[in-house]
Write a protein that holds these residues in place. Structure first.
Motif, PDB file in Angstrom:
ATOM      1  N   UNK A  16     -72.869 -79.567   7.153  1.00  0.00           N
ATOM      2  CA  UNK A  16     -72.388 -78.611   7.490  1.00  0.00           C
ATOM      3  C   UNK A  16     -71.996 -77.674   6.271  1.00  0.00           C
ATOM      4  N   UNK A  17     -71.267 -76.792   6.542  1.00  0.00           N
ATOM      5  CA  UNK A  17     -70.565 -75.725   5.644  1.00  0.00           C
ATOM      6  C   UNK A  17     -69.695 -74.723   5.915  1.00  0.00           C
ATOM      7  N   UNK A  18     -69.060 -74.196   4.719  1.00  0.00           N
ATOM      8  CA  UNK A  18     -67.667 -73.453   5.100  1.00  0.00           C
ATOM      9  C   UNK A  18     -68.044 -72.063   5.046  1.00  0.00           C
ATOM     10  N   UNK A  19     -67.068 -71.173   5.615  1.00  0.00           N
ATOM     11  CA  UNK A  19     -67.520 -69.992   6.432  1.00  0.00           C
ATOM     12  C   UNK A  19     -66.296 -69.278   6.386  1.00  0.00           C
ATOM     13  N   UNK A  20     -67.140 -67.951   5.234  1.00  0.00           N
ATOM     14  CA  UNK A  20     -66.376 -66.892   4.948  1.00  0.00           C
ATOM     15  C   UNK A  20     -66.063 -65.702   5.843  1.00  0.00           C
ATOM     16  N   UNK A  21     -64.971 -65.671   6.542  1.00  0.00           N
ATOM     17  CA  UNK A  21     -64.563 -64.718   7.717  1.00  0.00           C
ATOM     18  C   UNK A  21     -63.506 -63.774   7.206  1.00  0.00           C
ATOM     19  N   UNK A  22     -63.309 -62.610   7.639  1.00  0.00           N
ATOM     20  CA  UNK A  22     -61.942 -61.567   7.479  1.00  0.00           C
ATOM     21  C   UNK A  22     -61.394 -61.179   8.591  1.00  0.00           C
ATOM     22  N   UNK A  23     -60.272 -61.516   8.874  1.00  0.00           N
ATOM     23  CA  UNK A  23     -59.851 -60.253   9.702  1.00  0.00           C
ATOM     24  C   UNK A  23     -58.454 -60.193   9.851  1.00  0.00           C
ATOM     25  N   UNK A  24     -58.450 -59.115  10.189  1.00  0.00           N
ATOM     26  CA  UNK A  24     -57.519 -57.251   9.688  1.00  0.00           C
ATOM     27  C   UNK A  24     -57.881 -57.862   8.513  1.00  0.00           C
ATOM     28  N   UNK A  25     -58.232 -57.628   7.568  1.00  0.00           N
ATOM     29  CA  UNK A  25     -58.378 -57.494   6.269  1.00  0.00           C
ATOM     30  C   UNK A  25     -58.416 -58.896   5.248  1.00  0.00           C
ATOM     31  N   UNK A  26     -57.869 -59.642   5.300  1.00  0.00           N
ATOM     32  CA  UNK A  26     -57.439 -61.676   5.631  1.00  0.00           C
ATOM     33  C   UNK A  26     -58.567 -62.482   4.935  1.00  0.00           C
ATOM     34  N   UNK A  27     -58.259 -62.518   3.698  1.00  0.00           N
ATOM     35  CA  UNK A  27     -59.475 -64.019   3.929  1.00  0.00           C
ATOM     36  C   UNK A  27     -59.400 -65.098   4.610  1.00  0.00           C
ATOM     37  N   UNK A  28     -60.735 -65.239   5.613  1.00  0.00           N
ATOM     38  CA  UNK A  28     -60.435 -66.988   6.046  1.00  0.00           C
ATOM     39  C   UNK A  28     -61.637 -67.161   5.981  1.00  0.00           C
ATOM     40  N   UNK A  29     -61.476 -69.090   5.796  1.00  0.00           N
ATOM     41  CA  UNK A  29     -62.180 -69.921   5.530  1.00  0.00           C
ATOM     42  C   UNK A  29     -62.750 -71.028   6.500  1.00  0.00           C
ATOM     43  N   UNK A  30     -63.746 -70.697   7.629  1.00  0.00           N
ATOM     44  CA  UNK A  30     -63.250 -72.176   8.838  1.00  0.00           C
ATOM     45  C   UNK A  30     -64.947 -72.753   8.091  1.00  0.00           C
ATOM     46  N   UNK A  31     -65.192 -73.703   8.840  1.00  0.00           N
ATOM     47  CA  UNK A  31     -66.174 -74.751   8.856  1.00  0.00           C
ATOM     48  C   UNK A  31     -67.086 -74.612   9.926  1.00  0.00           C
TER      49      UNK A  31
END
Length: 246
Positions: free
Chosen positions: A22-37
């Motif tokens: 698998x891999x970690x995945x970067x994304x944004x919510x209202x300008x804030x950085x998040x990291x899913x998997x």
């Protein structure tokens, strides 16, 4: 010390991700950085949206995702706290979850952002369920009440109380609940009240309790872990997935 713990947590996630494919995945919510998997054993594999407990998205969720991938399911583990935010102190865990309990719309926004990112990655949201542990189980029920169109919503030892002003009238999909009857954080009165609400609303559901199982009974390596309840709930969950997803 806090910074080093965060770095260690991220390294553990990265190592587990590589090991499981698998891999970690970067994304944004209202300008804030998040990291899913994200992990997927095949194109268009049936999908499980996984929501973490109050520790944040750690190697625990990555391992559970790997177990599901081994069974043929894609998994997207959402991040509800923010990239690098993996609390280790009780006061920080209470603060982070408390902010989302107090702002249910924000909780829904972050849940939907994770689902949207999963869709961007090619995940099969038309054949999907959501599941979560502890705080994540509470969040999954919030997602159910929002009316999002998933096949099922599964909670392991999550909070079961319905916030004031909310109900399950918009809910779609099956509700599956695994709960420890020795849970002192989520009393059996919440379990009974939820059963009555779902029955009155006509929402299909299945709710199971495990005698002697405390809160967080699925978390390996803790004094709350109960092997019997963990294995039985996991067996029923995976059976349910095979019956529900294509």
């Amino acid at each position: 010390m806090k910074k080093s713990l965060i770095i260690l947590s991220l390294l553990l996630i990265s190592h587990a991700a590589q090991a499981a494919g698998g891999r970690t995945v970067d994304y944004e919510v209202n300008g804030q950085a998040f990291e899913g998997y994200y992990i997927s054993p095949a194109d268009k594999a049936p999908l499980v949206i996984l929501v973490h407990d109050w520790d944040g998205l750690t190697d625990y969720e990555v391992k559970r995702a790997g177990m599901l991938a081994d069974l043929g399911y894609a998994v997207f583990a959402v991040d509800l706290f923010g990239k690098g935010v993996r609390p280790t102190k009780i006061e920080d865990k209470k603060r982070l979850t408390g902010e989302l309990y107090a702002d249910r719309q924000l909780m829904r926004t972050r849940l939907m952002a994770g689902m949207n990112k999963a869709a961007d990655l090619g995940a099969n949201l038309s054949d999907a369920v959501a599941m979560g542990y502890c705080f994540g189980g509470t969040a999954v029920l919030e997602l159910a009440r929002s009316g999002v169109n998933l096949k099922a919503f599964v909670t392991f030892h999550g909070g079961l109380a319905t916030p004031e002003g909310q109900d399950y009238k918009a809910a779609k999909g099956f509700i599956l609940v695994f709960h420890g009857s020795a849970d002192q954080s989520v009393p059996m009165s919440q379990f009974a009240a939820l059963a009555e609400q779902l029955e009155a609303t006509g929402i299909p559901h299945e709710m199971t309790t495990y005698g002697g199982a405390p809160h967080a009974f699925t978390v390996w390596g803790t004094d709350r872990y109960r092997k019997d309840a963990d294995e039985k709930s996991w067996a029923r969950f995976t059976q349910f997935l095979s019956q529900t997803l294509k």
